[in-house]
Every structure is written in structure tokens, then in C-alpha cells.
Design a protein around this motif. Structure first.
Motif, short mmCIF file in Angstrom:
data_model
loop_
_atom_site.label_atom_id
_atom_site.label_comp_id
_atom_site.label_asym_id
_atom_site.label_seq_id
_atom_site.Cartn_x
_atom_site.Cartn_y
_atom_site.Cartn_z
N GLU A 5 0.83 -1.20 0.00
CA GLU A 5 0.00 0.00 0.00
C GLU A 5 0.87 1.25 0.00
N ASN A 6 1.99 1.21 0.72
CA ASN A 6 2.89 2.36 0.74
C ASN A 6 3.49 2.59 -0.64
N ALA A 7 3.89 1.54 -1.33
CA ALA A 7 4.50 1.68 -2.65
C ALA A 7 3.49 2.19 -3.68
N ASN A 8 2.23 1.86 -3.49
CA ASN A 8 1.21 2.28 -4.44
C ASN A 8 0.51 3.57 -4.05
N ALA A 9 1.01 4.26 -3.05
CA ALA A 9 0.39 5.52 -2.62
C ALA A 9 0.49 6.55 -3.74
N GLU A 10 -0.58 7.26 -3.92
CA GLU A 10 -0.67 8.22 -5.02
C GLU A 10 0.31 9.38 -4.85
N GLY A 11 0.59 9.76 -3.63
CA GLY A 11 1.48 10.88 -3.37
C GLY A 11 2.89 10.67 -3.89
N ILE A 59 9.28 5.20 -2.17
CA ILE A 59 8.56 4.05 -2.70
C ILE A 59 9.23 2.75 -2.23
N LEU A 60 10.55 2.71 -2.25
CA LEU A 60 11.27 1.50 -1.84
C LEU A 60 11.18 1.24 -0.35
N LYS A 61 10.95 2.28 0.42
CA LYS A 61 10.85 2.14 1.86
C LYS A 61 9.60 1.43 2.20
#
Length: 61
Positions: A5-11, A59-61
């Protein structure tokens, strides 16, 4: 929030698009015909690269 979900966040991707736009502005200013075009374009390009790296590492985090 899990990592997917973090990697796919729109921000993150909005920040990436902003970084690409800033980087392209720096590249296009290299062709400018004014006194400090090269210096200004290099600074803008470096800012774009730093923003892009920030978004990639987020994104990698």
C-alpha cells in the motif's frame, strides 16, 4: 499500512511527476540563449534529480 500500500500511494507518483517536470525544465533551459542559462539549468536539473531520488527511496521504503 503495509509495504504494498505504501508503494502504491498516489502521493509518491505525484512527487515523481513533479520531479520529471522540473528535470525536463532544466534540460530545456540548456538551450536558452541568455547569460546564465547553463548555470540555472544545472541547478534546476539537480533539484529535479534530488526530488526524484527522494520519491524513489520513499517508494522503496
Amino acid at each position: 499500512m503495509n509495504s504494498t500500500e505504501n508503494a502504491n500511494a498516489e502521493g509518491h507518483y505525484k512527487l515523481m511527476v513533479l520531479a520529471i517536470a522540473i528535470g525536463l525544465t532544466g534540460v530545456f533551459l540548456r538551450f536558452g540563449d541568455f547569460h546564465y542559462a547553463s548555470i540555472i539549468s544545472n541547478i534546476i536539473l539537480i533539484i529535479g534529480v534530488l526530488i526524484a531520488l527522494k520519491s524513489v527511496f520513499a517508494i522503496l521504503k
